[in-house]
Design an enzyme around this catalytic site. Structure first.
Site, PDB file in Angstrom:
ATOM      1  N   LYS A   3       0.843  -1.194   0.000  1.00 21.62           N
ATOM      2  CA  LYS A   3       0.000   0.000   0.000  1.00 21.62           C
ATOM      3  C   LYS A   3       0.880   1.247   0.000  1.00 21.62           C
ATOM      4  CE  LYS A   3      -3.972  -1.665   2.727  1.00 21.62           C
ATOM      5  NZ  LYS A   3      -5.043  -1.504   1.741  1.00 21.62           N
TER       6      LYS A   3
ATOM      7  N   ARG B 283     -10.436 -11.371   1.939  1.00 21.00           N
ATOM      8  CA  ARG B 283     -11.368 -12.344   1.355  1.00 21.00           C
ATOM      9  C   ARG B 283     -10.796 -13.762   1.380  1.00 21.00           C
ATOM     10  NH1 ARG B 283     -12.043  -9.141  -4.022  1.00 21.00           N
ATOM     11  NH2 ARG B 283     -11.937  -7.468  -2.467  1.00 21.00           N
TER      12      ARG B 283
HETATM   13  N1  BES Z   1      -8.001  -3.611   4.467  1.00 22.47           N
HETATM   14  C1  BES Z   1      -8.221  -3.244   3.140  1.00 22.47           C
HETATM   15  C2  BES Z   1      -9.510  -2.465   2.940  1.00 22.47           C
HETATM   16  C3  BES Z   1      -9.587  -1.104   3.605  1.00 22.47           C
HETATM   17  C4  BES Z   1      -9.208   0.033   2.918  1.00 22.47           C
HETATM   18  C5  BES Z   1     -10.116  -0.986   4.864  1.00 22.47           C
HETATM   19  C6  BES Z   1      -9.321   1.268   3.520  1.00 22.47           C
HETATM   20  C7  BES Z   1     -10.244   0.253   5.465  1.00 22.47           C
HETATM   21  C8  BES Z   1      -9.843   1.385   4.795  1.00 22.47           C
HETATM   22  C9  BES Z   1      -8.296  -4.487   2.248  1.00 22.47           C
HETATM   23  O1  BES Z   1      -7.511  -5.547   2.629  1.00 22.47           O
HETATM   24  C10 BES Z   1      -7.848  -4.073   0.875  1.00 22.47           C
HETATM   25  O2  BES Z   1      -6.762  -3.601   0.740  1.00 22.47           O
HETATM   26  N2  BES Z   1      -8.719  -4.232  -0.091  1.00 22.47           N
HETATM   27  C11 BES Z   1      -8.444  -3.840  -1.423  1.00 22.47           C
HETATM   28  C12 BES Z   1      -9.130  -4.813  -2.340  1.00 22.47           C
HETATM   29  C13 BES Z   1      -8.713  -4.712  -3.783  1.00 22.47           C
HETATM   30  C14 BES Z   1      -7.242  -5.016  -3.962  1.00 22.47           C
HETATM   31  C15 BES Z   1      -9.558  -5.670  -4.593  1.00 22.47           C
HETATM   32  C16 BES Z   1      -8.948  -2.418  -1.641  1.00 22.47           C
HETATM   33  O3  BES Z   1      -9.942  -2.029  -1.051  1.00 22.47           O
HETATM   34  O4  BES Z   1      -8.315  -1.686  -2.389  1.00 22.47           O
HETATM   35 ZN    ZN Z   2      -5.461  -5.414   2.055  1.00 20.57          ZN
END
Ligand code: BES
Ligand code: ZN
Ligand code: ZN
Length: 471
Positions: A239, A313
């Site tokens: 990230k 997921r």
């Molecule tokens: N933990 C994150 C989602 C998240 C983002 C929670 C911001 C709270 C605040 C999750 O694991 C994630 O990174 N999801 C991705 C999914 C994508 C790669 C399909 C996302 O939301 O970008």
């Molecule tokens: Zn994530």
């Protein structure tokens, strides 16, 4: 701080300060206040549920700030007993302050908040003291548990590694009737291999926590499943810093279902509840899972990793398979997860995304949650989302959608749906709390940080399901 409900007249209660809510005062604006002798006058705009909560929340914050009074009593003539929850929410949730990491914290002076029976009227002008006391105590229990939930989510990743968090949870449940089963990394590697794979990049080993309340007593059975990523760096699909910064929140799903089962235990509800928490870090290291890897779930389904940041997921997939294997004849399955950042774009940060096949069940949740001041927004499936959307060239599934069809939060639900047995499709709700579980600026009676969202509405939902099984 303790709230005490007395079968007394207000004037006969001894306290350092009396809070007087003024509805009719022409010169004052909402929330204006002034002190005269030992009375604090506060203007309240009306006696709507949220106005009461917010006014009391602001007032208690003010009392804590002045830090002068050891005891206060409330004068709220004219408030209905139906607004008890609003009142207690304001005091306990509004009075919450997360000071764990501050070196200089003042010790709060306030010890007692007295509420008198005289505060309440109802339509018949007659109310039973014991009944109100019971109601007040229930609200206190729920809100205290919400504050523990907030504490856990707010605590930094180093203090809530899977091992530390599982111990903290065990400690909180020491005196309860909840059985805590904690499984280590060896068990997880053998029994939940996909869960293990997302955790293996971290020196902090994963834990599976299975909490059981009222097992095998013949009650209806609710299974709660929670994503507990104690820190989400994104893994090799790293990230950017500003998105990674507050990823200690990523354990909110797991912590929320701990809060729910504890509340149900404390209220002694006649229902069987299982909370299944998957606790893991998602780290980057020479041992981390990689894009392009193909991993296997408990039941042998294969997933091609196209993005290591879509780890939640994968964790849920294994937790779903584990739960359906271990627990027979489940009546309802609810999962809680900070699964997708896109939920904020879709519905904003003030509510949770509600996903599932059973419209009646969703409607029930939405209705109940409005009464508890927690909002859910229905994000509907349609069948096109299911058509080859997670197709991989080499495995059963990819872990992110392979064509850009949008609807990221719904698509999170579409992925998990693959790991749910047919007989449970209509008994399932997926709750995405990525937006509402943690806020960046104060809102309502919440401060910066964890809101504790979900504990209260889910407890009421589950309570409702005990008495009515038509969905
Ligand atoms: N933990 C994150 C989602 C998240 C983002 C929670 C911001 C709270 C605040 C999750 O694991 C994630 O990174 N999801 C991705 C999914 C994508 C790669 C399909 C996302 O939301 O970008
Ligand atoms: Zn994530
Ligand atoms: Zn995550």
């Amino acid at each position: 701080m303790e709230i005490k409900f007395l079968n007394n007249k207000i004037e006969n209660i001894q306290a350092d300060l009396e809070i007087v809510l003024l509805k009719k005062h022409k010169l004052l604006k909402a929330n204006d206040r002034f002190i005269q002798k030992n009375k604090l006058y506060v203007k309240i705009a009306d006696f709507k549920h949220y106005t009461i909560t917010e006014t009391l929340s602001n007032t208690i914050k003010y009392i804590h700030k002045t830090n002068k009074y050891k005891s206060i009593k409330l004068s709220l003539y004219g408030i209905s007993d139906k607004k008890i929850q609003a009142l207690i929410d304001g005091l306990i949730l509004g009075g919450y302050d997360f000071t764990k990491y501050q070196s200089k914290t003042k010790k709060l002076k306030l010890k007692d908040i007295f509420i008198a029976k005289e505060n309440f009227i109802n339509s018949d002008n007659f109310i039973d003291y014991e009944e109100i006391k019971l109601l007040i105590n229930k609200c206190i229990i729920v809100n205290n548990n919400i504050n523990i939930t907030r504490d856990m989510i707010n605590s930094v990743a180093e203090d809530t590694t899977p091992i530390k968090l599982s111990k903290w949870i065990e400690k909180e449940l020491e005196d309860s009737n909840i059985k805590c089963i904690v499984k280590d990394e060896d068990y997880i590697q053998k029994e939940l291999p996909a869960f293990y794979d997302i955790s293996k990049g971290s020196v902090n080993n994963p834990r599976l926590v299975h909490l059981k309340y009222n097992e095998n007593k013949g009650y209806k059975k609710v299974v709660l499943i929670g994503k507990g990523v104690t820190f989400d760096t994104g893994g090799m699909s790293l990230k950017p810093s500003n998105y990674m910064y507050d990823m200690r929140l990523d354990k909110a799903g797991a912590v929320t279902i701990f809060g729910i089962i504890k509340t149900i235990n404390d209220l002694k509800l006649p229902i069987e509840v299982h909370s299944i928490l998957g606790l893991s870090e998602n780290m980057i290291s020479n041992n981390a899972y990689k894009p392009g890897d193909v991993i296997k779930t408990r039941k042998g389904k294969t997933i091609e990793i196209m993005n290591t940041d879509a780890e939640g997921r994968i964790l849920l997939a294994d937790l779903f398979e584990y739960s359906q294997d271990k627990i027979k004849k489940i009546d309802y399955i609810f999962d809680y997860a900070t699964l997708t950042g896109s939920v904020v774009g879709a519905i904003g940060q003030y509510s949770a995304g509600l996903i599932g096949h059973n419209n009646k069940l969703k409607i029930k949740m939405i209705k109940i949650s409005k009464k508890t001041d927690e909002e859910y927004v229905d994000l509907p499936f349609n069948r096109y989302f299911f058509e080859n959307s997670y197709q991989s060239a080499i495995a059963d599934f990819s872990n992110i959608p392979t064509s850009s069809i949008g609807g990221g939060t719904i698509m999170g639900g579409v992925f998990i749906d693959n790991f749910l047995e047919k007989k449970y499709k209509n008994k399932w709700l997926h709750i995405d709390i990525a937006g509402v579980s943690f806020i960046k600026s104060s809102w309502k009676y919440h401060q910066y940080g964890a809101t504790g969202f979900g504990v209260k509405s889910s407890m009421y939902m589950i309570k409702k399901l005990i008495s009515n099984s038509s969905v």
